[in-house]
Design a protein around this motif. Structure first.
Motif, PDB file in Angstrom:
ATOM      1  N   LEU A  85      26.433  41.210  34.012  1.00 42.06           N
ATOM      2  CA  LEU A  85      26.912  41.498  32.659  1.00 42.06           C
ATOM      3  C   LEU A  85      26.307  40.436  31.745  1.00 42.06           C
ATOM      4  O   LEU A  85      26.572  39.232  31.916  1.00 42.06           O
ATOM      5  N   ASN A  86      25.478  40.867  30.819  1.00 38.26           N
ATOM      6  CA  ASN A  86      24.779  39.943  29.911  1.00 38.26           C
ATOM      7  C   ASN A  86      24.163  38.768  30.680  1.00 38.26           C
ATOM      8  O   ASN A  86      24.321  37.601  30.302  1.00 38.26           O
ATOM      9  N   GLY A  87      23.523  39.111  31.795  1.00 37.37           N
ATOM     10  CA  GLY A  87      22.783  38.112  32.567  1.00 37.37           C
ATOM     11  C   GLY A  87      23.610  37.356  33.594  1.00 37.37           C
ATOM     12  O   GLY A  87      23.048  36.670  34.445  1.00 37.37           O
ATOM     13  N   ALA A  88      24.940  37.470  33.549  1.00 34.14           N
ATOM     14  CA  ALA A  88      25.776  36.718  34.508  1.00 34.14           C
ATOM     15  C   ALA A  88      26.198  37.628  35.655  1.00 34.14           C
ATOM     16  O   ALA A  88      26.528  38.804  35.443  1.00 34.14           O
ATOM     17  N   ASP A  89      26.166  37.075  36.871  1.00 31.00           N
ATOM     18  CA  ASP A  89      26.557  37.849  38.053  1.00 31.00           C
ATOM     19  C   ASP A  89      28.083  38.018  38.054  1.00 31.00           C
ATOM     20  O   ASP A  89      28.827  37.032  38.147  1.00 31.00           O
ATOM     21  N   VAL A  90      28.538  39.270  37.937  1.00 31.32           N
ATOM     22  CA  VAL A  90      29.984  39.539  37.865  1.00 31.32           C
ATOM     23  C   VAL A  90      30.451  40.413  39.045  1.00 31.32           C
ATOM     24  O   VAL A  90      31.510  41.031  38.981  1.00 31.32           O
ATOM     25  N   THR A  91      29.637  40.436  40.095  1.00 28.20           N
ATOM     26  CA  THR A  91      29.917  41.319  41.240  1.00 28.20           C
ATOM     27  C   THR A  91      31.354  41.171  41.744  1.00 28.20           C
ATOM     28  O   THR A  91      32.029  42.178  41.983  1.00 28.20           O
ATOM     29  N   GLU A  92      31.794  39.941  41.922  1.00 22.72           N
ATOM     30  CA  GLU A  92      33.152  39.724  42.435  1.00 22.72           C
ATOM     31  C   GLU A  92      34.177  39.808  41.294  1.00 22.72           C
ATOM     32  O   GLU A  92      35.257  40.364  41.463  1.00 22.72           O
ATOM     33  N   ALA A  93      33.809  39.266  40.132  1.00 18.89           N
ATOM     34  CA  ALA A  93      34.761  39.185  39.008  1.00 18.89           C
ATOM     35  C   ALA A  93      35.254  40.557  38.544  1.00 18.89           C
ATOM     36  O   ALA A  93      36.372  40.679  38.037  1.00 18.89           O
ATOM     37  N   ILE A  94      34.440  41.606  38.725  1.00 22.55           N
ATOM     38  CA  ILE A  94      34.872  42.933  38.249  1.00 22.55           C
ATOM     39  C   ILE A  94      35.823  43.625  39.226  1.00 22.55           C
ATOM     40  O   ILE A  94      36.315  44.706  38.942  1.00 22.55           O
ATOM     41  N   ARG A  95      36.050  43.012  40.388  1.00 20.79           N
ATOM     42  CA  ARG A  95      36.910  43.657  41.407  1.00 20.79           C
ATOM     43  C   ARG A  95      38.294  43.016  41.487  1.00 20.79           C
ATOM     44  O   ARG A  95      39.051  43.322  42.409  1.00 20.79           O
ATOM     45  N   THR A  96      38.635  42.122  40.583  1.00 15.35           N
ATOM     46  CA  THR A  96      39.952  41.476  40.673  1.00 15.35           C
ATOM     47  C   THR A  96      41.035  42.478  40.250  1.00 15.35           C
ATOM     48  O   THR A  96      40.769  43.400  39.471  1.00 15.35           O
ATOM     49  N   PRO A  97      42.291  42.282  40.752  1.00 17.14           N
ATOM     50  CA  PRO A  97      43.381  43.172  40.342  1.00 17.14           C
ATOM     51  C   PRO A  97      43.566  43.187  38.828  1.00 17.14           C
ATOM     52  O   PRO A  97      43.893  44.219  38.251  1.00 17.14           O
ATOM     53  N   GLN A  98      43.304  42.046  38.163  1.00 16.42           N
ATOM     54  CA  GLN A  98      43.482  42.007  36.706  1.00 16.42           C
ATOM     55  C   GLN A  98      42.560  43.025  36.023  1.00 16.42           C
ATOM     56  O   GLN A  98      42.970  43.747  35.123  1.00 16.42           O
ATOM     57  N   VAL A  99      41.307  43.076  36.477  1.00 14.55           N
ATOM     58  CA  VAL A  99      40.362  44.043  35.899  1.00 14.55           C
ATOM     59  C   VAL A  99      40.798  45.459  36.279  1.00 14.55           C
ATOM     60  O   VAL A  99      40.917  46.338  35.419  1.00 14.55           O
ATOM     61  N   THR A 100      41.068  45.683  37.552  1.00 17.31           N
ATOM     62  CA  THR A 100      41.459  47.028  38.013  1.00 17.31           C
ATOM     63  C   THR A 100      42.668  47.544  37.220  1.00 17.31           C
ATOM     64  O   THR A 100      42.698  48.699  36.795  1.00 17.31           O
ATOM     65  N   ASN A 101      43.639  46.675  36.987  1.00 12.57           N
ATOM     66  CA  ASN A 101      44.853  47.111  36.299  1.00 12.57           C
ATOM     67  C   ASN A 101      44.671  47.263  34.792  1.00 12.57           C
ATOM     68  O   ASN A 101      45.548  47.787  34.117  1.00 12.57           O
ATOM     69  N   SER A 102      43.553  46.796  34.259  1.00  9.71           N
ATOM     70  CA  SER A 102      43.334  46.874  32.800  1.00  9.71           C
ATOM     71  C   SER A 102      42.379  47.997  32.407  1.00  9.71           C
ATOM     72  O   SER A 102      42.176  48.245  31.210  1.00  9.71           O
ATOM     73  N   ILE A 103      41.769  48.665  33.386  1.00 11.28           N
ATOM     74  CA  ILE A 103      40.722  49.658  33.083  1.00 11.28           C
ATOM     75  C   ILE A 103      41.235  50.883  32.313  1.00 11.28           C
ATOM     76  O   ILE A 103      40.511  51.440  31.491  1.00 11.28           O
ATOM     77  N   GLY A 104      42.494  51.278  32.567  1.00 12.22           N
ATOM     78  CA  GLY A 104      43.040  52.520  31.984  1.00 12.22           C
ATOM     79  C   GLY A 104      42.600  52.807  30.553  1.00 12.22           C
ATOM     80  O   GLY A 104      41.916  53.811  30.302  1.00 12.22           O
ATOM     81  N   PRO A 105      42.951  51.937  29.575  1.00  8.79           N
ATOM     82  CA  PRO A 105      42.585  52.230  28.178  1.00  8.79           C
ATOM     83  C   PRO A 105      41.077  52.208  27.921  1.00  8.79           C
ATOM     84  O   PRO A 105      40.587  52.868  27.000  1.00  8.79           O
ATOM     85  N   VAL A 106      40.352  51.475  28.733  1.00  4.91           N
ATOM     86  CA  VAL A 106      38.881  51.417  28.556  1.00  4.91           C
ATOM     87  C   VAL A 106      38.283  52.767  28.981  1.00  4.91           C
ATOM     88  O   VAL A 106      37.502  53.381  28.256  1.00  4.91           O
TER      89      VAL A 106
END
Ligand code: DC
Length: 234
Positions: A85-106
């Protein structure tokens, strides 16, 4: 006779969370030498970016702005695909429960979807892509030569997720996972824009009783049938 370049098709794999789409798409793409397009990772990356910017996910203008400023790309690292994401490796960061639980409105935002769908279509136009998501066969690429709608019972999907987490040393109650999955299913199928839905011409693949190799072989076999039929016409 002139050597005709082998045709490359597009394969759409849709289905609910935990149905085995990602593993299957990754392995099918590797076997065919195709690109693996993980569209869920794109919704995850935009969600992560919005959380990093501390914006209200229901603020349409800000969310659209964040989406436009989310440059997402994938890199293959052996059998593993890494997400940037914008040059930064987010492979692990996008799989956290916080991200998973926030995706709905996106995922429910029509403008966000339009921006991401356009990017996905750009990739798929080149052919030779195995794309996985919720709306690939219905919206992103209705013309895909092969469409698979992958399902498994909720009990089986929760069991698989449970094992995955246990392997990482994370202990979560199975009933909690079943509830989470039910909630994600209803979010995915109940969304007004581009809900999870089987395309009319998609092949239903219930893999509750199948091994990963069997699922992959099934898709490869279908792809080979299409490629052979195409070669026969030329
Ligand atoms: O496949 P996944 O679980 O990583 O997807 C993450 C979320 O993104 C999921 O909650 C649904 C959403 N999604 C979507 O709305 N459309 C897609 N094509 C792919 C994913």
């Amino acid at each position: 006779m002139a050597d005709r370049k082998a045709k490359k098709i597009c394969i759409a794999i849709d289905g609910p969370a935990g149905s085995g789409k990602s593993t299957t798409a990754r392995m099918v793409a590797a076997r065919l030498g195709y690109l693996h397009l993980d569209t869920g990772a794109m919704y995850r990356a935009v969600t992560l970016h919005a959380l990093q910017q501390h914006i209200d996910l229901l603020d349409n203008d800000k969310l659209v702005d964040v989406t436009r400023n989310s440059h997402i790309h994938f890199e293959n690292n052996g059998s593993m695909q890494r997400v940037f994401l914008n040059g930064a490796d987010v492979t692990e960061a996008i799989r956290t429960p916080q991200v998973t639980n926030s995706i709905g409105p996106v995922a429910a935002n029509p403008q966000v979807r339009a921006i991401l769908v356009e990017k996905q279509q750009e990739v798929m136009r080149r052919g030779g892509v195995v794309a996985e998501g919720r709306d690939i066969g219905t919206v992103v690429c209705p013309q895909a030569e092969l469409k698979i709608f992958m399902v498994a019972s909720i009990a089986e999907r929760a069991k698989r997720r449970h094992k995955e987490l246990q392997d990482k040393g994370i202990e979560v109650d199975l009933q909690t996972l079943i509830k989470d999955m039910e909630q994600r299913d209803s979010q995915d199928t109940g969304r007004k824009v581009n809900p999870l839905k089987q395309a009319n011409d998609a092949i239903l693949l219930d893999n509750s009783q199948m091994s990963v190799d069997e699922q992959v072989d099934f898709v490869i076999h279908k792809a080979q049938e299409i490629l052979a039929a195409d070669a026969g016409h030329n």
